[in-house]
Write a protein that holds these residues in place. Structure first.
Motif, short mmCIF file in Angstrom:
data_model
loop_
_atom_site.label_atom_id
_atom_site.label_comp_id
_atom_site.label_asym_id
_atom_site.label_seq_id
_atom_site.Cartn_x
_atom_site.Cartn_y
_atom_site.Cartn_z
N MET A 165 34.70 47.66 -48.72
CA MET A 165 34.15 47.83 -47.38
C MET A 165 34.04 46.50 -46.66
SD MET A 165 33.65 51.08 -46.86
CE MET A 165 32.39 51.34 -45.62
N ALA A 166 33.63 45.46 -47.37
CA ALA A 166 33.52 44.13 -46.76
C ALA A 166 34.88 43.63 -46.30
CB ALA A 166 32.91 43.14 -47.76
N THR A 167 35.91 43.90 -47.09
CA THR A 167 37.26 43.47 -46.73
C THR A 167 37.79 44.25 -45.53
OG1 THR A 167 37.68 43.04 -49.08
CG2 THR A 167 39.58 43.07 -47.63
N ALA A 168 37.54 45.55 -45.51
CA ALA A 168 38.07 46.41 -44.46
C ALA A 168 37.38 46.19 -43.11
CB ALA A 168 37.95 47.87 -44.87
N PHE A 169 36.09 45.87 -43.13
CA PHE A 169 35.34 45.82 -41.87
C PHE A 169 34.77 44.45 -41.53
CE2 PHE A 169 35.12 50.22 -43.39
CZ PHE A 169 35.63 50.88 -42.28
N GLY A 196 39.49 37.61 -41.36
CA GLY A 196 38.05 37.61 -41.66
C GLY A 196 37.68 38.42 -42.89
N GLY A 197 38.23 39.63 -42.99
CA GLY A 197 37.93 40.47 -44.14
C GLY A 197 38.41 39.86 -45.44
N GLY A 198 39.59 39.25 -45.41
CA GLY A 198 40.11 38.60 -46.61
C GLY A 198 39.27 37.41 -47.04
N ILE A 199 38.75 36.66 -46.06
CA ILE A 199 37.89 35.52 -46.37
C ILE A 199 36.61 36.00 -47.05
CG2 ILE A 199 36.45 33.71 -45.37
CD1 ILE A 199 38.57 33.33 -43.22
#
Length: 207
Positions: free
Chosen positions: A37-41, A129-132
């Motif tokens: 979820m953190a990666t996706a959003f 951003g999500g990847g970071i």
């Protein structure tokens, strides 16, 4: 419709990417969902925060939340044999998410009639951003800061959309494919931006 399609593609790709990283790090199922979820959003949330878009808009994505949860559940239930090649899956899904979200972020900025500079920033933040956030939570060095040419492709997407070099849905889809291919080529051929190491000069790249 184009904006919504890229939102769906990016959400699925980055949710799967986050889930794969979580499983590689041996997180439990709760950790898989959190990292996915953190990666996706995460990228979209950072973008909205920077451009001043209402925070409550983040919580009005019920369909995308459901898509992300379904995608992570499917990848979590994949047979173990299919997950042995997780690195290839991670690279491909990350490239797809990077491309889709970069274009989606640029379209988002254009929808708000923001200038070219803001369009490029929106593309970069949404795409990376999500990847970071994923890499930081997984205690890895963020790809955007160390890997083969990465953020440059989001800048390219932002510039192409912001200058109307690509304006029709067909052109958007072609741009999406081009960015995915370029990202995968940069991995295959190990393309890098200039690097200067202060710990080992023999690893420095000055051109």
């Amino acid at each position: 419709m184009t904006w919504e399609l890229f939102s769906i593609i990016g959400t699925i790709a980055f949710a799967v990417s986050g889930a794969i990283v979580a499983m590689e790090e041996e997180y439990d199922i709760f950790g898989v969902y959190i990292l996915g979820m953190a990666t996706a959003f995460g990228g979209g949330a950072l973008r909205n925060l920077l451009i001043g878009y209402p925070v409550e808009a983040f919580w009005k994505q019920d369909v995308l939340f459901q898509i992300a949860l379904l995608s992570m559940t499917i990848i979590f239930l994949f047979p173990h044999k299919l997950m042995k090649h997780w690195k290839k899956w991670e690279n491909i899904t990350d490239a797809i998410g990077l491309s889709a979200f970069a274009i989606q972020g640029a379209l988002y900025a254009q929808k708000l009639n923001l200038p070219l500079s803001a369009t490029i920033v929106a593309a970069v933040l949404t795409g990376t951003g999500g990847g970071i956030i994923r890499d930081v939570l997984a205690k890895r060095k963020p790809l955007v800061l160390r890997a083969e040419v990465y953020a440059f492709w989001t800048i390219l997407a932002g510039f192409a959309v912001g200058t109307n070099l690509v304006a029709t849905p067909i052109h958007m889809y072609l741009l999406f494919i081009v960015i995915v291919v370029c990202r995968m080529l940069s991995i295959y051929y190990n393309w890098h931006l200039p690097i200067k190491s202060l710990t080992n000069s023999s690893k420095s790249i000055d051109s």
